[in-house]
Design an enzyme around this catalytic site. Structure first.
Site, short mmCIF file in Angstrom:
data_model
loop_
_atom_site.label_atom_id
_atom_site.label_comp_id
_atom_site.label_asym_id
_atom_site.label_seq_id
_atom_site.Cartn_x
_atom_site.Cartn_y
_atom_site.Cartn_z
CG ASN A 112 65.46 17.68 96.22
OD1 ASN A 112 65.36 17.97 97.28
ND2 ASN A 112 65.85 16.60 95.52
CG HIS B 41 65.40 24.85 98.98
ND1 HIS B 41 66.35 24.47 97.95
CD2 HIS B 41 64.99 23.59 99.64
CE1 HIS B 41 66.68 23.31 97.99
NE2 HIS B 41 65.95 22.60 98.93
CB CYS B 42 60.10 24.62 96.12
SG CYS B 42 58.39 23.60 96.16
CE LYS B 43 61.84 21.95 103.85
NZ LYS B 43 61.84 21.62 105.45
#
Length: 418
Positions: A161, A156-158
């Protein structure tokens, strides 16, 4: 269903249906569609601000100062890198990476329970998600941030998002690669302008708009459409800030890019890599605790003296005659009792160097009368053992017979006379 194996309760690997389901999940929320779903992450806003800043400073201030044909080459190469990054970034954020079974339902408008990792670490069991209530593939993981199952989950890439999965992984990879390439080329341009500003400033003042500028300390930005006068200190200060920000960005991007190149070579995902590292770390910690415990005790297993094995009293009887089966308890082997072992030791001391053999039979011994025992003892010249009245010991022709306590086998000691 409550499973039991040898009186040990097995851990459940998936939430059970019914009332206990509410104990494993948090209050229901709507699943995220993509990276544009509210709320936006702060890292996402920072990424877009840095991209906008680099584009404005690069194409508005420093690239127009280059002499031709270098300015045209810079517009083409760096412009292509920034354009590819923009398209790939938008695609990586906008694509829904959910599994096909989740996409087929399209129930993002309905609230769905959220997995509570403190109470239960996993929600997928036997390729079925108990929150999404769909069958999924083997490389699917339920993301707690997006609250849905992601196909070929990577991480999950912040900064996006959004989750990175099989459907948008290559867009994510191109986003990182194009960003690193574009920023690196822009740093070279800024360093060239910084050096030429002190060595040969006339090289940077070749644009037609500089003919109307009388003072050499005045510079123009946003050429050629909207010339804006700037001081020499402003050009240098802006260059220093841009290079520092670009260096920090390159440090993060190069590390991320090299890591994913490594994963592609190893044919692994980020999630698989993290799981493997955690497993190796747990093994190291376990070995460290074992070594520490061995050092504390002051001895190791190799330093211990060899243990003598007792064959006569520890060897189990034959499975046909002495193995008892109990339901849900496996197979239990009977062993010779301490009383029989004592009688065998006494018999060894009495016989001296006479060879002896131990064998097992399934037949019951022939009953022997007390008178026959006395006669046999008299003929052989052997003394009557003091424990002749023992219920489990009788002798025929001077050979003791040991009755198994289980009542299903007899162990006979045979004496061979020289």
């Amino acid at each position: 269903m409550n499973m039991n194996c040898f009186q040990r309760h097995l851990r459940r690997t998936a939430p059970v249906r019914g009332g206990s389901r509410n104990e494993l999940v948090a209050p229901p929320l709507r699943s995220r569609v993509n990276g544009w779903s509210i709320p936006l992450h702060a890292f996402q806003l920072v990424a877009w601000l840095i991209y906008s800043y680099m584009a404005v400073v690069g194409f508005g201030v420093y690239i127009p100062l280059l002499p031709p044909p270098w300015s045209h080459a810079a517009y083409g190469v760096i412009g292509a890198a920034f354009a590819i990054h923009l398209v790939a970034h938008l695609a990586a954020v906008s694509i829904d990476p959910a599994d096909l079974s989740v996409l087929a339902r399209k129930n993002y408008s309905n609230p769905m329970p959220v997995l509570d990792k403190k109470k239960h670490p996993h929600v997928i069991h036997n390729l079925h998600c108990y929150l999404c209530e769909v069958d999924v593939g083997p490389r699917v993981k339920h993301c707690s941030s997006c609250n849905k199952c992601i196909a070929d989950f990577d991480h999950h890439c912040k900064w996006l998002n959004n989750c990175v999965g099989g459907r948008n992984y290559w867009f994510f990879f191109v986003t990182v690669m194009s960003a690193a390439l574009g920023i690196l080329l822009l740093v070279f341009i800024i360093l060239f302008v910084f050096v030429e500003h002190f060595l040969n400033p006339d090289v940077l003042r070749t644009a037609p708009q500089f003919q109307n500028v009388r003072e050499n300390g005045t510079w123009l930005a946003f050429l050629p459409l909207a010339p804006l006068e700037m001081s020499s200190a402003g050009i240098l200060t802006l260059a220093f800030i841009t290079v520092m920000l670009a260096a920090a960005s390159l440090l993060l991007l190069s590390h991320l890019l090299s890591f994913h190149i490594y994963l592609l070579i190893k044919k692994m995902s980020t999630y698989e890599y993290i799981v493997r590292q955690r497993h190796l770390q747990s093994i190291r910690e376990l070995e460290g605790r074992t070594n520490q415990s061995t050092t504390t005790n002051g001895t190791s297993l190799q330093d211990l003296p060899p243990v003598e094995k007792s064959v006569e009293c520890d060897t189990p009887l034959s499975g046909r005659s002495s193995a008892l089966k109990y339901q849900d308890r496996g197979q239990i082997s009977s062993r010779l009792s301490g009383a029989i072992c004592t009688e065998m030791d006494n018999f060894k001391q009495a016989t001296g160097d006479v060879e002896e053999g131990l064998y097992y039979e399934s037949k019951m011994p022939k009953p022997t009368l007390p008178d026959e025992v006395v006669k046999a003892d008299a003929v052989e010249g052997a003394e009557k053992p003091p424990d002749s009245g023992h219920a489990n010991m009788a002798s025929a022709e001077g050979v003791p017979v040991a009755q198994n306590q289980l009542g299903s086998s007899v162990a006979t000691l045979t004496v061979q006379h020289p």
